[in-house]
Design an enzyme around this catalytic site. Structure first.
Site, PDB file in Angstrom:
ATOM      1  N   HIS A  31      -2.801   0.901 -12.863  1.00 54.81           N
ATOM      2  CA  HIS A  31      -1.630   1.201 -11.573  1.00 54.81           C
ATOM      3  C   HIS A  31      -0.998  -0.091 -11.447  1.00 54.81           C
ATOM      4  O   HIS A  31      -1.554  -1.054 -10.831  1.00 54.81           O
ATOM      5  CB  HIS A  31      -2.672   1.584 -10.513  1.00 54.81           C
ATOM      6  CG  HIS A  31      -1.872   2.162  -9.366  1.00 54.81           C
ATOM      7  ND1 HIS A  31      -2.155   2.967  -8.617  1.00 54.81           N
ATOM      8  CD2 HIS A  31      -0.711   1.291  -8.546  1.00 54.81           C
ATOM      9  CE1 HIS A  31      -1.388   3.180  -7.467  1.00 54.81           C
ATOM     10  NE2 HIS A  31      -0.542   2.378  -7.566  1.00 54.81           N
ATOM     11  N   HIS A  33       3.006  -1.561 -10.292  1.00 52.59           N
ATOM     12  CA  HIS A  33       4.433  -1.403  -9.823  1.00 52.59           C
ATOM     13  C   HIS A  33       5.404  -2.547 -10.389  1.00 52.59           C
ATOM     14  O   HIS A  33       4.982  -3.832 -10.136  1.00 52.59           O
ATOM     15  CB  HIS A  33       4.443  -1.494  -8.286  1.00 52.59           C
ATOM     16  CG  HIS A  33       3.904  -0.520  -7.416  1.00 52.59           C
ATOM     17  ND1 HIS A  33       4.344   0.725  -7.152  1.00 52.59           N
ATOM     18  CD2 HIS A  33       2.561  -0.261  -7.300  1.00 52.59           C
ATOM     19  CE1 HIS A  33       3.450   1.641  -6.783  1.00 52.59           C
ATOM     20  NE2 HIS A  33       2.292   0.850  -6.673  1.00 52.59           N
ATOM     21  N   LEU A  34       6.108  -2.187 -11.194  1.00 52.48           N
ATOM     22  CA  LEU A  34       7.102  -3.223 -12.057  1.00 52.48           C
ATOM     23  C   LEU A  34       8.259  -3.648 -11.178  1.00 52.48           C
ATOM     24  O   LEU A  34       9.153  -4.290 -11.800  1.00 52.48           O
ATOM     25  CB  LEU A  34       7.246  -3.040 -13.176  1.00 52.48           C
ATOM     26  CG  LEU A  34       5.795  -3.251 -14.356  1.00 52.48           C
ATOM     27  CD1 LEU A  34       5.968  -2.983 -15.628  1.00 52.48           C
ATOM     28  CD2 LEU A  34       5.482  -4.922 -14.130  1.00 52.48           C
ATOM     29  N   ASN A  59       7.804   5.111  -8.362  1.00 50.95           N
ATOM     30  CA  ASN A  59       8.549   4.762  -7.034  1.00 50.95           C
ATOM     31  C   ASN A  59       9.391   3.951  -6.801  1.00 50.95           C
ATOM     32  O   ASN A  59       9.529   3.083  -5.930  1.00 50.95           O
ATOM     33  CB  ASN A  59       7.326   4.547  -5.778  1.00 50.95           C
ATOM     34  CG  ASN A  59       6.734   3.238  -6.005  1.00 50.95           C
ATOM     35  OD1 ASN A  59       6.497   2.566  -7.124  1.00 50.95           O
ATOM     36  ND2 ASN A  59       6.256   2.861  -4.497  1.00 50.95           N
ATOM     37  N   LYS A 119       2.461  11.326 -10.504  1.00 53.64           N
ATOM     38  CA  LYS A 119       1.915  10.496  -9.489  1.00 53.64           C
ATOM     39  C   LYS A 119       2.236  11.231  -8.210  1.00 53.64           C
ATOM     40  O   LYS A 119       3.411  11.706  -7.794  1.00 53.64           O
ATOM     41  CB  LYS A 119       2.517   9.201  -9.143  1.00 53.64           C
ATOM     42  CG  LYS A 119       2.233   8.381  -7.964  1.00 53.64           C
ATOM     43  CD  LYS A 119       0.655   7.957  -8.103  1.00 53.64           C
ATOM     44  CE  LYS A 119       0.238   7.116  -6.785  1.00 53.64           C
ATOM     45  NZ  LYS A 119       0.663   5.974  -6.540  1.00 53.64           N
ATOM     46  N   HIS A 156      -2.347   9.390  -4.679  1.00 57.41           N
ATOM     47  CA  HIS A 156      -2.236   8.362  -3.654  1.00 57.41           C
ATOM     48  C   HIS A 156      -2.960   9.379  -2.515  1.00 57.41           C
ATOM     49  O   HIS A 156      -2.407  10.368  -1.966  1.00 57.41           O
ATOM     50  CB  HIS A 156      -0.907   8.031  -3.133  1.00 57.41           C
ATOM     51  CG  HIS A 156      -0.843   6.934  -1.873  1.00 57.41           C
ATOM     52  ND1 HIS A 156      -0.503   5.691  -2.144  1.00 57.41           N
ATOM     53  CD2 HIS A 156      -1.406   7.333  -0.775  1.00 57.41           C
ATOM     54  CE1 HIS A 156      -0.621   5.173  -0.944  1.00 57.41           C
ATOM     55  NE2 HIS A 156      -1.229   6.012  -0.141  1.00 57.41           N
ATOM     56  N   HIS A 194      -6.115   3.729  -6.405  1.00 54.12           N
ATOM     57  CA  HIS A 194      -6.784   2.739  -5.076  1.00 54.12           C
ATOM     58  C   HIS A 194      -7.712   3.118  -4.084  1.00 54.12           C
ATOM     59  O   HIS A 194      -7.360   3.163  -2.911  1.00 54.12           O
ATOM     60  CB  HIS A 194      -5.471   2.084  -4.618  1.00 54.12           C
ATOM     61  CG  HIS A 194      -4.441   2.953  -4.300  1.00 54.12           C
ATOM     62  ND1 HIS A 194      -4.244   4.146  -3.603  1.00 54.12           N
ATOM     63  CD2 HIS A 194      -3.160   2.892  -4.460  1.00 54.12           C
ATOM     64  CE1 HIS A 194      -3.364   4.795  -3.573  1.00 54.12           C
ATOM     65  NE2 HIS A 194      -2.171   3.863  -4.184  1.00 54.12           N
ATOM     66  N   ASP A 267      -2.666  -2.096  -8.659  1.00 55.81           N
ATOM     67  CA  ASP A 267      -1.721  -1.771  -7.600  1.00 55.81           C
ATOM     68  C   ASP A 267      -0.948  -3.033  -7.279  1.00 55.81           C
ATOM     69  O   ASP A 267      -0.332  -3.213  -6.074  1.00 55.81           O
ATOM     70  CB  ASP A 267      -2.334  -1.084  -6.433  1.00 55.81           C
ATOM     71  CG  ASP A 267      -1.375  -0.437  -5.412  1.00 55.81           C
ATOM     72  OD1 ASP A 267      -0.284  -0.230  -5.903  1.00 55.81           O
ATOM     73  OD2 ASP A 267      -1.657  -0.289  -4.145  1.00 55.81           O
ATOM     74  N   HIS A 271       6.865  -7.431  -3.204  1.00 56.56           N
ATOM     75  CA  HIS A 271       8.086  -7.179  -2.174  1.00 56.56           C
ATOM     76  C   HIS A 271       8.397  -8.698  -1.996  1.00 56.56           C
ATOM     77  O   HIS A 271       7.594  -9.754  -1.957  1.00 56.56           O
ATOM     78  CB  HIS A 271       7.488  -6.693  -0.961  1.00 56.56           C
ATOM     79  CG  HIS A 271       7.173  -5.376  -1.072  1.00 56.56           C
ATOM     80  ND1 HIS A 271       7.941  -4.317  -1.195  1.00 56.56           N
ATOM     81  CD2 HIS A 271       5.961  -4.725  -1.290  1.00 56.56           C
ATOM     82  CE1 HIS A 271       7.400  -3.151  -1.254  1.00 56.56           C
ATOM     83  NE2 HIS A 271       6.102  -3.375  -1.345  1.00 56.56           N
TER      84      HIS A 271
HETATM   85  C1  NCD Z   1       2.905   0.171  -3.016  1.00 57.36           C
HETATM   86  C2  NCD Z   1       4.584  -0.325  -3.262  1.00 57.36           C
HETATM   87  O1  NCD Z   1       4.907  -1.196  -2.494  1.00 57.36           O
HETATM   88  O2  NCD Z   1       5.215   0.241  -4.232  1.00 57.36           O
HETATM   89  N1  NCD Z   1       2.626  -0.513  -1.925  1.00 57.36           N
HETATM   90  C3  NCD Z   1       1.269  -0.760  -1.477  1.00 57.36           C
HETATM   91  O3  NCD Z   1       0.845  -0.962  -0.506  1.00 57.36           O
HETATM   92  N2  NCD Z   1       0.187  -0.263  -2.475  1.00 57.36           N
HETATM   93  C4  NCD Z   1       3.209   1.602  -2.949  1.00 57.36           C
HETATM   94  C5  NCD Z   1       1.669   2.214  -3.143  1.00 57.36           C
HETATM   95  O4  NCD Z   1       1.069   2.057  -4.286  1.00 57.36           O
HETATM   96  O5  NCD Z   1       1.163   2.864  -1.922  1.00 57.36           O
HETATM   97 ZN    ZN Z   2       0.677   1.563  -5.762  1.00 54.46          ZN
END
Ligand code: NCD
Ligand code: ZN
Length: 366
Positions: A31, A33-34, A59, A119, A156, A194, A267, A271
């Site tokens: 899991h 996010h890139l 996302n 997802k 999720h 998660h 996860d 940011h």
């Molecule tokens: C994730 C994101 O910022 O893309 N944020 C998070 O708090 N986990 C989104 C997600 O996986 O819920």
């Molecule tokens: Zn996530």
């Protein structure tokens, strides 16, 4: 750091004492996010350094809703890496399930060697989830096709109604959405992403059928006090939000239990600092740069290091029906302090556990 677990098993403890090196099968992050653009360039090398495969979340804005978009995104991910890193890293892709997802897209995903899962984001649950699903029942024909084609549904697991307390959203999702969904589609393969509560790990452990869960390092290391330690701590804010200590303990127990239903999914959700430290700060912890060190810390504190390898390198691949990796990586026992910030071409990221001392250090592939 977290308290030592008092109920660790003596046999495990004896085997982990005095070790200075840990050699593991190459791990997978199920899991991740890139992002895209400059942020992708900044973060992809960290994951490619530590893991051989990652399941990349869809996302983006706009969301990755088709196999064609996922293939193009996958090329951008590989393009963000130096050649030698790209050759050792396999981005596995997910598609964003929407109210409009078609059965034909399920078929295309099933035929794609790179797309492993869809997802499900309930609409409004988290970062960039406006395109998420508003009515699960309306998607029953799509779930039926996913079950038939053995395409995994990553979930999720939070309800989103504004009146539901943010700490109760996961448990309510299980009762109100997940159990009915699985009654309607018992063959559907599901990863509960998660997991953050005792209710979630109990449900996943005790249910019949093909269901598993990923667990993040932040939910294993911290409880909700971390959000308020001496002041408001936005870099510990993620969704689902950190829970009370008994939930953290239940997650640790699940992760070290040796049950194949629990495996690594960081996860890691980067940011920029400016978007985290803001009036309405973004949810997400950036953990990819020290992912293995963070999990090793948890397993070490729980006297369960012999169980780390299956959790980070075995059970996830098994669930997705993929071969376990053949390469190996090494961690060495060496105290090191997580940097306060990581800068990359205009982006500043605050890593999870910034300023804290970790006991194991990633030493590379062997
Ligand atoms: C994730 C994101 O910022 O893309 N944020 C998070 O708090 N986990 C989104 C997600 O996986 O819920
Ligand atoms: Zn996530």
């Amino acid at each position: 750091m977290t308290p030592n677990e008092s109920n660790s098993k003596p046999a495990l403890q004896a085997r982990t004492d005095n070790k200075t090196s840990l050699q593991l099968r190459e791990p997978d992050d199920w899991h991740l996010h890139l992002r895209d653009g400059a942020m992708l360039q900044a973060v992809a090398p960290y994951s490619a350094a530590q893991v051989g495969r990652a399941l990349v979340m869809p996302n983006l804005q706009p969301p990755v809703v088709s196999v064609a978009m996922a293939e193009a995104y996958r090329e951008r991910i590989l393009g963000a890496l130096k050649a030698e890193q790209a050759s050792g890293f396999n981005p596995c892709m997910t598609l964003y399930l929407t109210d409009k997802t078609s059965r034909e897209e399920i078929d295309r995903a099933a035929d794609s060697p790179h797309v492993l899962a869809f997802k499900l984001y309930p609409a409004g649950a988290t970062t960039h989830s406006d395109a998420g699903v508003t009515n699960l029942e309306a998607l029953d024909p799509v779930f039926e096709r996913m079950a038939k084609k053995s395409v995994v549904l990553c979930v999720h697991g939070e309800v989103t109604a504004a009146e539901v307390d943010v700490f109760d959203r996961e448990a309510r999702f299980i009762e109100e959405r997940l159990i009915p969904l699985r009654q309607r589609h018992p063959e559907l393969r599901i990863v509960f992403e998660h997991a953050t509560t005792r209710e979630a790990v109990d449900y996943v452990r005790e249910s019949d059928g093909a269901i598993a869960a990923t667990i993040t390092p932040q939910h294993l290391l911290y409880n909700r006090n971390a959000l308020f330690r001496g002041g408001l701590r936005p870099h510990y804010y993620c969704l689902p939000i950190l829970k009370r200590e008994p939930h953290r303990q239940a997650l640790v127990a699940a992760a070290i239990s040796g049950s194949p239903r629990f495996f690594m999914g960081t996860d890691s959700a980067p940011h920029d600092q400016s978007l985290k430290e803001a009036d309405c700060g973004c949810a997400g912890c950036f953990s990819a740069a020290f992912a293995l060190e963070l999990y090793a810390q948890v397993f070490d504190e729980a006297r369960a290091l012999p169980r780390l390898e299956d959790f980070v390198s075995g059970f996830g691949a098994d669930f997705y029906g993929l071969p376990r990796a053949s390469g190996r990586v090494e961690l060495v026992r060496q105290d090191h302090v997580v940097p306060e910030r990581i800068r990359h071409e205009g982006h500043t990221l605050i890593p999870l556990a910034a300023g804290q001392t970790l006991r194991w250090k990633f030493a590379g592939r062997i």
